[in-house]
Motif scaffolding. Structure first.
Motif, PDB file in Angstrom:
ATOM      1  N   SER A   1       4.655  54.034   8.611  1.00 38.89           N
ATOM      2  CA  SER A   1       4.695  53.693  10.040  1.00 38.89           C
ATOM      3  C   SER A   1       5.337  54.803  10.871  1.00 38.89           C
ATOM      4  O   SER A   1       4.904  55.052  12.003  1.00 38.89           O
ATOM      5  N   MET A   2       6.317  55.484  10.342  1.00 36.80           N
ATOM      6  CA  MET A   2       6.896  56.613  11.071  1.00 36.80           C
ATOM      7  C   MET A   2       5.867  57.732  11.195  1.00 36.80           C
ATOM      8  O   MET A   2       5.735  58.337  12.254  1.00 36.80           O
ATOM      9  N   ALA A   3       5.128  57.991  10.128  1.00 42.85           N
ATOM     10  CA  ALA A   3       4.114  59.055  10.157  1.00 42.85           C
ATOM     11  C   ALA A   3       2.989  58.743  11.125  1.00 42.85           C
ATOM     12  O   ALA A   3       2.445  59.642  11.777  1.00 42.85           O
ATOM     13  N   SER A   4       2.637  57.471  11.243  1.00 43.69           N
ATOM     14  CA  SER A   4       1.524  57.090  12.113  1.00 43.69           C
ATOM     15  C   SER A   4       1.965  56.764  13.548  1.00 43.69           C
ATOM     16  O   SER A   4       1.131  56.519  14.409  1.00 43.69           O
ATOM     17  N   GLY A   5       3.274  56.733  13.783  1.00 43.84           N
ATOM     18  CA  GLY A   5       3.774  56.437  15.121  1.00 43.84           C
ATOM     19  C   GLY A   5       3.794  54.963  15.473  1.00 43.84           C
ATOM     20  O   GLY A   5       3.857  54.599  16.643  1.00 43.84           O
ATOM     21  N   ASP A   6       3.779  54.104  14.477  1.00 43.66           N
ATOM     22  CA  ASP A   6       3.775  52.653  14.678  1.00 43.66           C
ATOM     23  C   ASP A   6       5.211  52.136  14.757  1.00 43.66           C
ATOM     24  O   ASP A   6       5.813  51.733  13.765  1.00 43.66           O
ATOM     25  N   ALA A   7       5.772  52.168  15.955  1.00 47.81           N
ATOM     26  CA  ALA A   7       7.176  51.798  16.144  1.00 47.81           C
ATOM     27  C   ALA A   7       7.500  50.353  15.756  1.00 47.81           C
ATOM     28  O   ALA A   7       8.522  50.115  15.112  1.00 47.81           O
ATOM     29  N   PRO A   8       6.668  49.358  16.127  1.00 44.85           N
ATOM     30  CA  PRO A   8       7.014  47.985  15.743  1.00 44.85           C
ATOM     31  C   PRO A   8       7.085  47.778  14.221  1.00 44.85           C
ATOM     32  O   PRO A   8       7.983  47.093  13.724  1.00 44.85           O
ATOM     33  N   THR A   9       6.169  48.393  13.488  1.00 42.11           N
ATOM     34  CA  THR A   9       6.194  48.267  12.026  1.00 42.11           C
ATOM     35  C   THR A   9       7.369  49.044  11.451  1.00 42.11           C
ATOM     36  O   THR A   9       8.034  48.574  10.516  1.00 42.11           O
ATOM     37  N   ALA A  10       7.657  50.217  12.014  1.00 42.95           N
ATOM     38  CA  ALA A  10       8.813  50.994  11.565  1.00 42.95           C
ATOM     39  C   ALA A  10      10.104  50.214  11.814  1.00 42.95           C
ATOM     40  O   ALA A  10      11.017  50.232  10.980  1.00 42.95           O
ATOM     41  N   PHE A  11      10.171  49.513  12.943  1.00 39.46           N
ATOM     42  CA  PHE A  11      11.341  48.680  13.232  1.00 39.46           C
ATOM     43  C   PHE A  11      11.521  47.617  12.151  1.00 39.46           C
ATOM     44  O   PHE A  11      12.612  47.451  11.609  1.00 39.46           O
ATOM     45  N   ARG A  12      10.444  46.894  11.840  1.00 37.81           N
ATOM     46  CA  ARG A  12      10.548  45.831  10.826  1.00 37.81           C
ATOM     47  C   ARG A  12      10.951  46.402   9.470  1.00 37.81           C
ATOM     48  O   ARG A  12      11.790  45.817   8.775  1.00 37.81           O
ATOM     49  N   ALA A  13      10.383  47.535   9.098  1.00 37.86           N
ATOM     50  CA  ALA A  13      10.702  48.139   7.803  1.00 37.86           C
ATOM     51  C   ALA A  13      12.153  48.622   7.766  1.00 37.86           C
ATOM     52  O   ALA A  13      12.859  48.413   6.762  1.00 37.86           O
ATOM     53  N   SER A  14      12.612  49.247   8.839  1.00 40.49           N
ATOM     54  CA  SER A  14      13.999  49.722   8.856  1.00 40.49           C
ATOM     55  C   SER A  14      14.976  48.544   8.898  1.00 40.49           C
ATOM     56  O   SER A  14      16.051  48.593   8.288  1.00 40.49           O
ATOM     57  N   HIS A  15      14.585  47.476   9.565  1.00 41.67           N
ATOM     58  CA  HIS A  15      15.423  46.275   9.610  1.00 41.67           C
ATOM     59  C   HIS A  15      15.522  45.648   8.213  1.00 41.67           C
ATOM     60  O   HIS A  15      16.603  45.216   7.790  1.00 41.67           O
ATOM     61  N   THR A  16      14.418  45.608   7.499  1.00 43.46           N
ATOM     62  CA  THR A  16      14.424  45.092   6.125  1.00 43.46           C
ATOM     63  C   THR A  16      15.305  45.955   5.236  1.00 43.46           C
ATOM     64  O   THR A  16      16.111  45.438   4.449  1.00 43.46           O
ATOM     65  N   LEU A  17      15.156  47.281   5.353  1.00 48.49           N
ATOM     66  CA  LEU A  17      15.977  48.195   4.562  1.00 48.49           C
ATOM     67  C   LEU A  17      17.456  47.992   4.872  1.00 48.49           C
ATOM     68  O   LEU A  17      18.287  47.946   3.968  1.00 48.49           O
ATOM     69  N   LYS A  18      17.781  47.837   6.126  1.00 49.64           N
ATOM     70  CA  LYS A  18      19.172  47.595   6.526  1.00 49.64           C
ATOM     71  C   LYS A  18      19.703  46.333   5.844  1.00 49.64           C
ATOM     72  O   LYS A  18      20.814  46.325   5.313  1.00 49.64           O
ATOM     73  N   GLY A  19      18.912  45.272   5.827  1.00 49.25           N
ATOM     74  CA  GLY A  19      19.337  44.028   5.185  1.00 49.25           C
ATOM     75  C   GLY A  19      19.579  44.186   3.696  1.00 49.25           C
ATOM     76  O   GLY A  19      20.564  43.674   3.154  1.00 49.25           O
ATOM     77  N   ILE A  20      18.687  44.902   3.042  1.00 49.07           N
ATOM     78  CA  ILE A  20      18.856  45.166   1.607  1.00 49.07           C
ATOM     79  C   ILE A  20      20.166  45.913   1.375  1.00 49.07           C
ATOM     80  O   ILE A  20      20.952  45.568   0.489  1.00 49.07           O
ATOM     81  N   CYS A  21      20.380  46.932   2.188  1.00 52.85           N
ATOM     82  CA  CYS A  21      21.585  47.751   2.030  1.00 52.85           C
ATOM     83  C   CYS A  21      22.854  46.955   2.291  1.00 52.85           C
ATOM     84  O   CYS A  21      23.842  47.120   1.568  1.00 52.85           O
ATOM     85  N   LEU A  22      22.832  46.119   3.297  1.00 50.90           N
ATOM     86  CA  LEU A  22      24.019  45.303   3.583  1.00 50.90           C
ATOM     87  C   LEU A  22      24.290  44.323   2.456  1.00 50.90           C
ATOM     88  O   LEU A  22      25.447  44.129   2.060  1.00 50.90           O
TER      89      LEU A  22
END
Length: 116
Positions: free
Chosen positions: A46-67
């Protein structure tokens, strides 16, 4: 490498995660899934394709895993990226910079986990 040494290498919080999951065996079981979690690929794509909403969801999921796993340094960078992408339709230069930080921190985490 012990699980505590792994956490030290990842700049994580071993005491916090062992307090939550109660055993190194359980920690390793969950940690071993991190390098192949689908959110990582989704974030990259999503970062490579410029899809901000999908990148947001993926980064939010990663943040949750990390926390949940007390991967503190990666959680901080994933949180910063999540905040930058929140509500955006396009990926800013700042988000690209923050993504590079997430990638670097993730590489450290993946390398440390591979040593377990």
């Amino acid at each position: 490498m012990t699980v505590k040494e792994c956490y030290d290498e990842m700049d994580g919080n071993y005491d916090s995660v062992v307090g939550r999951l109660r055993s190194d065996e359980r920690i390793v079981r969950f940690l071993s899934r991190v390098p192949t979690d689908p959110c990582i690929t989704e974030l990259e794509t999503s970062m490579a394709s410029g899809d901000a909403p999908t990148a947001f969801r993926a980064s939010h999921t990663l943040k949750g895993i990390c926390l949940n796993l007390s991967l503190d340094k990666l959680a901080v960078s994933a949180n910063a990226l999540t905040d930058e992408l929140r509500g955006k339709d396009a990926i800013s230069d700042e988000a690209k910079k923050l993504y590079e930080e997430v990638k670097a921190n993730f590489a450290v985490v993946a390398a440390a986990i591979s040593k377990l």
